[in-house]
Motif scaffolding. Structure first.
Motif, PDB file in Angstrom:
ATOM      1  N   PHE A  60       0.883  -1.157   0.000  1.00 31.75           N
ATOM      2  CA  PHE A  60       0.000   0.000   0.000  1.00 31.75           C
ATOM      3  C   PHE A  60       0.924   1.210   0.000  1.00 31.75           C
ATOM      4  O   PHE A  60       1.640   1.439   0.974  1.00 31.75           O
ATOM      5  N   LEU A  61       0.925   1.957  -1.093  1.00 36.35           N
ATOM      6  CA  LEU A  61       1.933   2.972  -1.348  1.00 36.35           C
ATOM      7  C   LEU A  61       1.324   4.366  -1.468  1.00 36.35           C
ATOM      8  O   LEU A  61       0.484   4.608  -2.342  1.00 36.35           O
ATOM      9  N   ASP A  62       1.767   5.263  -0.607  1.00 35.22           N
ATOM     10  CA  ASP A  62       1.399   6.678  -0.720  1.00 35.22           C
ATOM     11  C   ASP A  62       2.244   7.269  -1.839  1.00 35.22           C
ATOM     12  O   ASP A  62       3.319   6.754  -2.162  1.00 35.22           O
ATOM     13  N   ASN A  63       1.783   8.341  -2.446  1.00 34.56           N
ATOM     14  CA  ASN A  63       2.557   8.942  -3.528  1.00 34.56           C
ATOM     15  C   ASN A  63       3.492  10.042  -3.045  1.00 34.56           C
ATOM     16  O   ASN A  63       4.617  10.137  -3.492  1.00 34.56           O
ATOM     17  N   HIS A  64       3.044  10.861  -2.119  1.00 31.75           N
ATOM     18  CA  HIS A  64       3.862  11.988  -1.649  1.00 31.75           C
ATOM     19  C   HIS A  64       4.516  11.612  -0.326  1.00 31.75           C
ATOM     20  O   HIS A  64       3.882  11.658   0.726  1.00 31.75           O
ATOM     21  N   LEU A  65       5.795  11.261  -0.414  1.00 39.17           N
ATOM     22  CA  LEU A  65       6.560  10.830   0.756  1.00 39.17           C
ATOM     23  C   LEU A  65       7.706  11.803   1.006  1.00 39.17           C
ATOM     24  O   LEU A  65       8.092  12.546   0.093  1.00 39.17           O
ATOM     25  N   ASP A  67      10.839  11.558   1.098  1.00 43.06           N
ATOM     26  CA  ASP A  67      12.055  11.417   0.295  1.00 43.06           C
ATOM     27  C   ASP A  67      11.777  11.082  -1.173  1.00 43.06           C
ATOM     28  O   ASP A  67      12.627  10.547  -1.875  1.00 43.06           O
ATOM     29  N   GLY A  68      10.570  11.403  -1.647  1.00 41.54           N
ATOM     30  CA  GLY A  68      10.279  11.201  -3.061  1.00 41.54           C
ATOM     31  C   GLY A  68       8.827  10.841  -3.309  1.00 41.54           C
ATOM     32  O   GLY A  68       7.996  10.845  -2.405  1.00 41.54           O
ATOM     33  N   PHE A  69       8.571  10.513  -4.563  1.00 39.32           N
ATOM     34  CA  PHE A  69       7.223  10.146  -4.981  1.00 39.32           C
ATOM     35  C   PHE A  69       7.106   8.636  -5.106  1.00 39.32           C
ATOM     36  O   PHE A  69       7.941   7.990  -5.754  1.00 39.32           O
ATOM     37  N   GLY A  70       6.046   8.095  -4.500  1.00 38.52           N
ATOM     38  CA  GLY A  70       5.801   6.666  -4.575  1.00 38.52           C
ATOM     39  C   GLY A  70       5.729   6.168  -6.007  1.00 38.52           C
ATOM     40  O   GLY A  70       6.201   5.077  -6.320  1.00 38.52           O
ATOM     41  N   ILE A  71       5.155   6.974  -6.871  1.00 38.04           N
ATOM     42  CA  ILE A  71       4.997   6.573  -8.270  1.00 38.04           C
ATOM     43  C   ILE A  71       6.352   6.289  -8.929  1.00 38.04           C
ATOM     44  O   ILE A  71       6.461   5.429  -9.789  1.00 38.04           O
ATOM     45  N   MET A  88      -1.998   1.989  -4.709  1.00 37.63           N
ATOM     46  CA  MET A  88      -1.603   3.361  -4.413  1.00 37.63           C
ATOM     47  C   MET A  88      -2.745   4.027  -3.660  1.00 37.63           C
ATOM     48  O   MET A  88      -3.903   3.976  -4.088  1.00 37.63           O
ATOM     49  N   ILE A  89      -2.398   4.612  -2.513  1.00 39.07           N
ATOM     50  CA  ILE A  89      -3.369   5.336  -1.694  1.00 39.07           C
ATOM     51  C   ILE A  89      -2.822   6.740  -1.514  1.00 39.07           C
ATOM     52  O   ILE A  89      -1.780   6.922  -0.888  1.00 39.07           O
ATOM     53  N   THR A  90      -3.520   7.716  -2.076  1.00 34.13           N
ATOM     54  CA  THR A  90      -2.993   9.074  -2.046  1.00 34.13           C
ATOM     55  C   THR A  90      -4.100  10.117  -2.022  1.00 34.13           C
ATOM     56  O   THR A  90      -5.191   9.879  -2.537  1.00 34.13           O
ATOM     57  N   ALA A  91      -3.798  11.255  -1.439  1.00 33.29           N
ATOM     58  CA  ALA A  91      -4.735  12.379  -1.444  1.00 33.29           C
ATOM     59  C   ALA A  91      -4.731  13.083  -2.795  1.00 33.29           C
ATOM     60  O   ALA A  91      -5.653  13.832  -3.107  1.00 33.29           O
ATOM     61  N   ASP A  97      -3.025  11.517 -12.283  1.00 35.93           N
ATOM     62  CA  ASP A  97      -2.332  10.668 -11.311  1.00 35.93           C
ATOM     63  C   ASP A  97      -2.738   9.204 -11.471  1.00 35.93           C
ATOM     64  O   ASP A  97      -1.895   8.312 -11.455  1.00 35.93           O
ATOM     65  N   ARG A  98      -4.026   8.967 -11.638  1.00 34.88           N
ATOM     66  CA  ARG A  98      -4.511   7.598 -11.824  1.00 34.88           C
ATOM     67  C   ARG A  98      -3.934   6.977 -13.101  1.00 34.88           C
ATOM     68  O   ARG A  98      -3.504   5.822 -13.097  1.00 34.88           O
ATOM     69  N   TYR A  99      -3.923   7.744 -14.169  1.00 38.52           N
ATOM     70  CA  TYR A  99      -3.405   7.237 -15.447  1.00 38.52           C
ATOM     71  C   TYR A  99      -1.918   6.897 -15.327  1.00 38.52           C
ATOM     72  O   TYR A  99      -1.490   5.818 -15.720  1.00 38.52           O
ATOM     73  N   ARG A 100      -1.161   7.834 -14.787  1.00 36.23           N
ATOM     74  CA  ARG A 100       0.287   7.605 -14.673  1.00 36.23           C
ATOM     75  C   ARG A 100       0.584   6.402 -13.774  1.00 36.23           C
ATOM     76  O   ARG A 100       1.438   5.573 -14.099  1.00 36.23           O
ATOM     77  N   ALA A 101      -0.116   6.281 -12.663  1.00 35.42           N
ATOM     78  CA  ALA A 101       0.089   5.154 -11.758  1.00 35.42           C
ATOM     79  C   ALA A 101      -0.243   3.838 -12.452  1.00 35.42           C
ATOM     80  O   ALA A 101       0.476   2.843 -12.322  1.00 35.42           O
TER      81      ALA A 101
END
Length: 132
Positions: A60-65, A67-71, A88-91, A97-101
């Motif tokens: 379960f991966l957040d995108n905005h971390l 030290d970087g982007f989960g994507i 991917m679980i993200t605000a 974002d959905r397409y790129r992920a």
């Protein structure tokens, strides 16, 4: 054969990568209700270490971390284990974002705030996929 697969499903391990500790505790609790073992980390650097040691079936991966982007971490995850399932679980829930992920190889995309049912549905889809 189905018995062995059922045993594997019971042993599913999840790694949660999210910088919000409250989200990690909430998600861990939800996963426990579905009999998944879960551990969490708060950064990509921690996730890199734990990914090898813990060998999860689902991330379960957040995108905005911090030290970087989960994507940008998805490719490395898939190199480690091409069969790993990524949710991917993200605000930051935009069509782009959905397409790129999805192009990067995630299996599910859930916007925050998420519901217990959204997590349960993702887990059930993943379990069905693993049985096939």
């Amino acid at each position: 054969m189905k018995t062995a697969m059922a045993e594997n499903l019971r042993a599913l391990k999840a790694l949660i990568v999210d910088d919000e500790t409250d989200v990690c505790f909430l998600l861990s609790s939800i996963l426990k209700n579905k009999n998944l073992q879960a551990t969490f980390v708060n950064s990509i650097s921690e996730a890199k270490r734990v990914l090898v040691e813990y060998n999860p079936s689902i991330i379960f991966l957040d995108n905005h971390l911090p030290d970087g982007f989960g994507i940008n971490f998805i490719e490395e995850i898939k190199k480690h284990n091409p069969k790993i399932k990524i949710v991917m679980i993200t605000a930051y829930d935009t069509p782009n974002d959905r397409y790129r992920a999805s192009q990067e190889g995630i299996d599910h995309f859930i916007g925050k705030p998420f519901t217990r049912d959204a997590i349960f549905n993702a887990i059930e889809d993943i379990k069905m996929d693993l049985l096939m």
